[in-house]
Design a protein around this motif. Structure first.
Motif, PDB file in Angstrom:
ATOM      1  N   ARG A  47       0.851  -1.188   0.000  1.00  0.00           N
ATOM      2  CA  ARG A  47       0.000   0.000   0.000  1.00  0.00           C
ATOM      3  C   ARG A  47       0.891   1.244   0.000  1.00  0.00           C
ATOM      4  O   ARG A  47       1.870   1.309   0.740  1.00  0.00           O
ATOM      5  N   TYR A  48       0.521   2.224  -0.835  1.00  0.00           N
ATOM      6  CA  TYR A  48       1.308   3.442  -1.001  1.00  0.00           C
ATOM      7  C   TYR A  48       0.423   4.674  -0.928  1.00  0.00           C
ATOM      8  O   TYR A  48      -0.781   4.606  -1.172  1.00  0.00           O
ATOM      9  N   ILE A  49       1.067   5.802  -0.646  1.00  0.00           N
ATOM     10  CA  ILE A  49       0.418   7.110  -0.741  1.00  0.00           C
ATOM     11  C   ILE A  49       1.312   7.985  -1.610  1.00  0.00           C
ATOM     12  O   ILE A  49       2.514   8.105  -1.357  1.00  0.00           O
ATOM     13  N   ALA A  50       0.717   8.547  -2.648  1.00  0.00           N
ATOM     14  CA  ALA A  50       1.442   9.435  -3.559  1.00  0.00           C
ATOM     15  C   ALA A  50       0.999  10.871  -3.313  1.00  0.00           C
ATOM     16  O   ALA A  50      -0.199  11.145  -3.194  1.00  0.00           O
ATOM     17  N   LYS A  51       1.976  11.773  -3.226  1.00  0.00           N
ATOM     18  CA  LYS A  51       1.685  13.207  -3.162  1.00  0.00           C
ATOM     19  C   LYS A  51       1.798  13.743  -4.579  1.00  0.00           C
ATOM     20  O   LYS A  51       2.832  13.565  -5.233  1.00  0.00           O
ATOM     21  N   ILE A  52       0.725  14.381  -5.049  1.00  0.00           N
ATOM     22  CA  ILE A  52       0.629  14.800  -6.444  1.00  0.00           C
ATOM     23  C   ILE A  52       0.289  16.282  -6.516  1.00  0.00           C
ATOM     24  O   ILE A  52      -0.650  16.735  -5.866  1.00  0.00           O
ATOM     25  N   GLU A  53       1.024  17.020  -7.323  1.00  0.00           N
ATOM     26  CA  GLU A  53       0.729  18.439  -7.542  1.00  0.00           C
ATOM     27  C   GLU A  53       0.127  18.629  -8.928  1.00  0.00           C
ATOM     28  O   GLU A  53       0.443  17.895  -9.851  1.00  0.00           O
ATOM     29  N   GLY A  54      -0.735  19.635  -9.021  1.00  0.00           N
ATOM     30  CA  GLY A  54      -1.308  19.991 -10.309  1.00  0.00           C
ATOM     31  C   GLY A  54      -2.741  19.534 -10.502  1.00  0.00           C
ATOM     32  O   GLY A  54      -3.355  19.846 -11.511  1.00  0.00           O
ATOM     33  N   MET A  55      -3.271  18.795  -9.535  1.00  0.00           N
ATOM     34  CA  MET A  55      -4.663  18.357  -9.638  1.00  0.00           C
ATOM     35  C   MET A  55      -5.562  19.482  -9.132  1.00  0.00           C
ATOM     36  O   MET A  55      -5.302  20.050  -8.079  1.00  0.00           O
TER      37      MET A  55
END
Length: 66
Positions: free
Chosen positions: A2-10
């Protein structure tokens, strides 16, 4: 895993749907995708997830095990 991704631009619900669909296309279980992050289960390489999301035009800042 299980992972958590931090995403910019959404910025909208359409962005959430695009990231969700990209995760599903890789065979990942998209558990929760919201503006700025995605939690998912995936058995492959996280680099593949990063590439798939960045191909949509977003920036993946980090992917950590949850």
């Amino acid at each position: 895993m299980r992972y958590i991704a931090k995403i910019e631009g959404m910025g909208c619900a359409h962005c959430i749907a695009r990231v969700t669909n990209a995760l599903k296309a890789l065979g990942a279980d998209a558990e929760e995708v919201k503006l700025g992050s995605a939690s998912f289960s995936y058995e492959g390489e996280t680099a593949d997830v990063k590439d798939a999301i960045e191909d949509l035009g977003f920036d993946v800042i980090d992917i950590k095990e949850a």
